[in-house]
Motif scaffolding. Structure first.
Motif, PDB file in Angstrom:
ATOM      1  N   ILE A 142      43.501  44.417  40.980  1.00  0.00           N
ATOM      2  CA  ILE A 142      42.331  43.546  41.123  1.00  0.00           C
ATOM      3  C   ILE A 142      41.685  43.739  42.501  1.00  0.00           C
ATOM      4  CG2 ILE A 142      41.603  41.133  41.353  1.00  0.00           C
ATOM      5  CD1 ILE A 142      43.574  40.452  39.131  1.00  0.00           C
ATOM      6  N   SER A 143      42.510  43.757  43.526  1.00  0.00           N
ATOM      7  CA  SER A 143      41.988  43.909  44.891  1.00  0.00           C
ATOM      8  C   SER A 143      41.246  45.224  45.050  1.00  0.00           C
ATOM      9  CB  SER A 143      43.134  43.827  45.905  1.00  0.00           C
ATOM     10  OG  SER A 143      43.790  42.580  45.831  1.00  0.00           O
ATOM     11  N   PHE A 144      41.814  46.301  44.503  1.00  0.00           N
ATOM     12  CA  PHE A 144      41.175  47.609  44.625  1.00  0.00           C
ATOM     13  C   PHE A 144      39.806  47.609  43.941  1.00  0.00           C
ATOM     14  CE2 PHE A 144      40.302  51.978  43.284  1.00  0.00           C
ATOM     15  CZ  PHE A 144      40.474  52.652  44.486  1.00  0.00           C
ATOM     16  N   ALA A 145      39.709  46.968  42.765  1.00  0.00           N
ATOM     17  CA  ALA A 145      38.423  46.891  42.063  1.00  0.00           C
ATOM     18  C   ALA A 145      37.398  46.120  42.896  1.00  0.00           C
ATOM     19  CB  ALA A 145      38.611  46.228  40.703  1.00  0.00           C
ATOM     20  N   GLU A 193      40.262  43.008  54.324  1.00  0.00           N
ATOM     21  CA  GLU A 193      40.894  41.693  54.219  1.00  0.00           C
ATOM     22  C   GLU A 193      41.211  41.290  52.786  1.00  0.00           C
ATOM     23  OE1 GLU A 193      38.891  39.207  57.828  1.00  0.00           O
ATOM     24  OE2 GLU A 193      37.505  39.972  56.300  1.00  0.00           O
ATOM     25  N   ILE A 194      40.628  41.967  51.826  1.00  0.00           N
ATOM     26  CA  ILE A 194      40.720  41.533  50.426  1.00  0.00           C
ATOM     27  C   ILE A 194      42.128  41.669  49.871  1.00  0.00           C
ATOM     28  CG2 ILE A 194      39.980  42.115  48.072  1.00  0.00           C
ATOM     29  CD1 ILE A 194      37.218  42.760  49.262  1.00  0.00           C
ATOM     30  N   LYS A 195      42.781  42.780  50.121  1.00  0.00           N
ATOM     31  CA  LYS A 195      44.089  43.047  49.522  1.00  0.00           C
ATOM     32  C   LYS A 195      45.102  41.974  49.869  1.00  0.00           C
ATOM     33  CE  LYS A 195      47.792  46.500  49.376  1.00  0.00           C
ATOM     34  NZ  LYS A 195      48.271  47.810  49.904  1.00  0.00           N
ATOM     35  N   GLU A 196      45.097  41.494  51.111  1.00  0.00           N
ATOM     36  CA  GLU A 196      46.048  40.461  51.514  1.00  0.00           C
ATOM     37  C   GLU A 196      45.678  39.100  50.957  1.00  0.00           C
ATOM     38  OE1 GLU A 196      48.260  38.949  55.603  1.00  0.00           O
ATOM     39  OE2 GLU A 196      46.230  39.759  55.740  1.00  0.00           O
ATOM     40  N   PHE A 197      44.393  38.836  50.823  1.00  0.00           N
ATOM     41  CA  PHE A 197      43.923  37.500  50.462  1.00  0.00           C
ATOM     42  C   PHE A 197      44.110  37.176  48.977  1.00  0.00           C
ATOM     43  CE2 PHE A 197      41.118  33.971  49.797  1.00  0.00           C
ATOM     44  CZ  PHE A 197      41.082  33.302  51.009  1.00  0.00           C
ATOM     45  N   ILE A 198      43.862  38.132  48.096  1.00  0.00           N
ATOM     46  CA  ILE A 198      43.792  37.859  46.659  1.00  0.00           C
ATOM     47  C   ILE A 198      45.085  37.279  46.080  1.00  0.00           C
ATOM     48  CG2 ILE A 198      43.509  38.921  44.374  1.00  0.00           C
ATOM     49  CD1 ILE A 198      40.900  38.338  45.909  1.00  0.00           C
ATOM     50  N   GLY A 258      28.300  44.622  49.191  1.00  0.00           N
ATOM     51  CA  GLY A 258      28.556  43.806  50.370  1.00  0.00           C
ATOM     52  C   GLY A 258      29.859  43.036  50.310  1.00  0.00           C
ATOM     53  N   ASN A 259      30.152  42.324  51.379  1.00  0.00           N
ATOM     54  CA  ASN A 259      31.429  41.634  51.515  1.00  0.00           C
ATOM     55  C   ASN A 259      31.657  40.604  50.417  1.00  0.00           C
ATOM     56  OD1 ASN A 259      31.992  43.102  53.804  1.00  0.00           O
ATOM     57  ND2 ASN A 259      31.448  41.475  55.235  1.00  0.00           N
ATOM     58  N   LEU A 260      32.933  40.337  50.160  1.00  0.00           N
ATOM     59  CA  LEU A 260      33.335  39.364  49.150  1.00  0.00           C
ATOM     60  C   LEU A 260      33.202  37.960  49.728  1.00  0.00           C
ATOM     61  CD1 LEU A 260      34.709  38.961  46.306  1.00  0.00           C
ATOM     62  CD2 LEU A 260      36.887  38.929  47.557  1.00  0.00           C
ATOM     63  N   ILE A 261      32.612  37.044  48.959  1.00  0.00           N
ATOM     64  CA  ILE A 261      32.520  35.648  49.368  1.00  0.00           C
ATOM     65  C   ILE A 261      33.317  34.788  48.391  1.00  0.00           C
ATOM     66  CG2 ILE A 261      30.350  35.859  50.610  1.00  0.00           C
ATOM     67  CD1 ILE A 261      28.850  34.878  48.240  1.00  0.00           C
ATOM     68  N   ILE A 262      34.045  33.809  48.943  1.00  0.00           N
ATOM     69  CA  ILE A 262      34.913  32.947  48.140  1.00  0.00           C
ATOM     70  C   ILE A 262      34.747  31.513  48.616  1.00  0.00           C
ATOM     71  CG2 ILE A 262      37.276  32.468  47.393  1.00  0.00           C
ATOM     72  CD1 ILE A 262      38.032  35.309  48.171  1.00  0.00           C
ATOM     73  N   MET A 263      34.538  30.590  47.668  1.00  0.00           N
ATOM     74  CA  MET A 263      34.443  29.183  48.044  1.00  0.00           C
ATOM     75  C   MET A 263      34.736  28.303  46.834  1.00  0.00           C
ATOM     76  SD  MET A 263      31.509  27.207  50.244  1.00  0.00           S
ATOM     77  CE  MET A 263      30.268  27.011  48.959  1.00  0.00           C
ATOM     78  N   GLY A 264      35.324  27.136  47.073  1.00  0.00           N
ATOM     79  CA  GLY A 264      35.593  26.191  46.003  1.00  0.00           C
ATOM     80  C   GLY A 264      34.317  25.553  45.486  1.00  0.00           C
ATOM     81  N   GLY A 281      34.211  28.374  53.124  1.00  0.00           N
ATOM     82  CA  GLY A 281      34.508  29.574  52.360  1.00  0.00           C
ATOM     83  C   GLY A 281      34.927  30.729  53.240  1.00  0.00           C
ATOM     84  N   PHE A 282      35.280  31.822  52.581  1.00  0.00           N
ATOM     85  CA  PHE A 282      35.702  33.035  53.265  1.00  0.00           C
ATOM     86  C   PHE A 282      34.719  34.163  52.955  1.00  0.00           C
ATOM     87  CE2 PHE A 282      39.485  30.537  53.300  1.00  0.00           C
ATOM     88  CZ  PHE A 282      40.183  30.926  54.438  1.00  0.00           C
ATOM     89  N   TYR A 283      34.491  34.974  53.955  1.00  0.00           N
ATOM     90  CA  TYR A 283      33.576  36.117  53.886  1.00  0.00           C
ATOM     91  C   TYR A 283      34.415  37.333  54.264  1.00  0.00           C
ATOM     92  CZ  TYR A 283      29.350  38.831  55.199  1.00  0.00           C
ATOM     93  OH  TYR A 283      28.360  39.772  55.316  1.00  0.00           O
TER      94      TYR A 283
END
Length: 246
Positions: free
Chosen positions: A101-104, A160-165, A113-119, A153-155
């Protein structure tokens, strides 16, 4: 990098549109309390038959709670919903599954662009404690980056994605009081989230982008499914917890 809720919503108009529509559907009062309804009030353990005054007060409290906690930002309606789908990785170990998933997601950041994550609600990320080892690890990871009141949220960059997911998954799976964590990319018209079963849920607002994303996931041997079940044996769900509202 962490950002406030307003800063995240300003990054991507489509993401903001979608999140605000979810807030409205989930939290805006849609059915009113009426005189004669039966309810257990906070100061009692017995059912109460509502008077008109009590019903009016409850309706006002519900509306005020929504207005106080929603994201109060004006967003121009620019995008029409296209379709949705659900995908799982074909990998069969936890480590490989989330690496896939992280690699995709990393591949998508190269163009969008960068991944954004928020509740989808303003509940703090650290709202709920849990001593189940993978959740505790996720909470300890977050505590190095945010304080206990942080609800933004996180940007995330590619690195940083591989560790976060995986941490995001375990929070979603085992801490049921947290909101749904939505993801998108800075220049994308697709909204996604990882549910408690580890399934990727996609909401598409652009058909061209949809076909591009689905082609990527197909090439990576992701599988489209029709219902949510654990694709691999994550755990027995015995540690899922809910924090009751006071």
């Amino acid at each position: 990098m962490i950002k406030s809720r307003n800063d995240i919503l300003k990054l991507n108009n489509c993401f903001a549109e979608h999140l605000l529509s979810v807030q409205k559907a989930k939290h805006e009062p849609s059915e009113e309390w009426n005189e004669g309804d039966t309810v257990i009030l906070d100061d009692s353990d017995k059912p109460t038959v509502l008077t008109k005054e009590q019903a009016d007060n409850l309706n006002q409290e519900d509306l005020e709670h929504y207005l106080k906690n929603r994201d109060d930002i004006t967003v121009e309606k620019l995008h029409d919903w296209d379709s949705q789908t659900t995908l799982i990785s074909s990998k069969q170990t936890i480590k490989d599954y989330f690496y896939d998933i992280s690699f995709a997601l990393i591949e998508i950041t190269k163009e969008h662009g960068n991944l954004i994550i928020m509740g989808d609600w303003n509940t703090p990320w650290l709202n709920q404690n849990n001593d189940y080892p993978p959740v505790l690890e996720a909470l300890n990871f977050l505590k190095t980056k945010i304080d206990f009141d942080f609800n933004g949220g996180f940007y995330l960059t590619q690195h940083e994605i591989k560790e976060f997911i995986p941490h995001l998954f375990w929070l979603t799976r085992c801490n049921a009081s947290l909101p749904q964590f939505m993801m998108s990319f800075e220049k994308s018209k697709t909204i996604l989230n990882i549910c408690k079963n580890g399934v990727l849920h996609f909401e598409f607002y652009d058909s061209i982008e949809k076909h591009k994303f689905l082609r990527l996931f197909k090439d990576m041997k992701f599988i489209e499914i029709n219902s949510c079940n654990d694709p691999i044996d994550f755990d027995k769900m015995g540690e899922r917890q809910i924090v009751a509202d006071n």
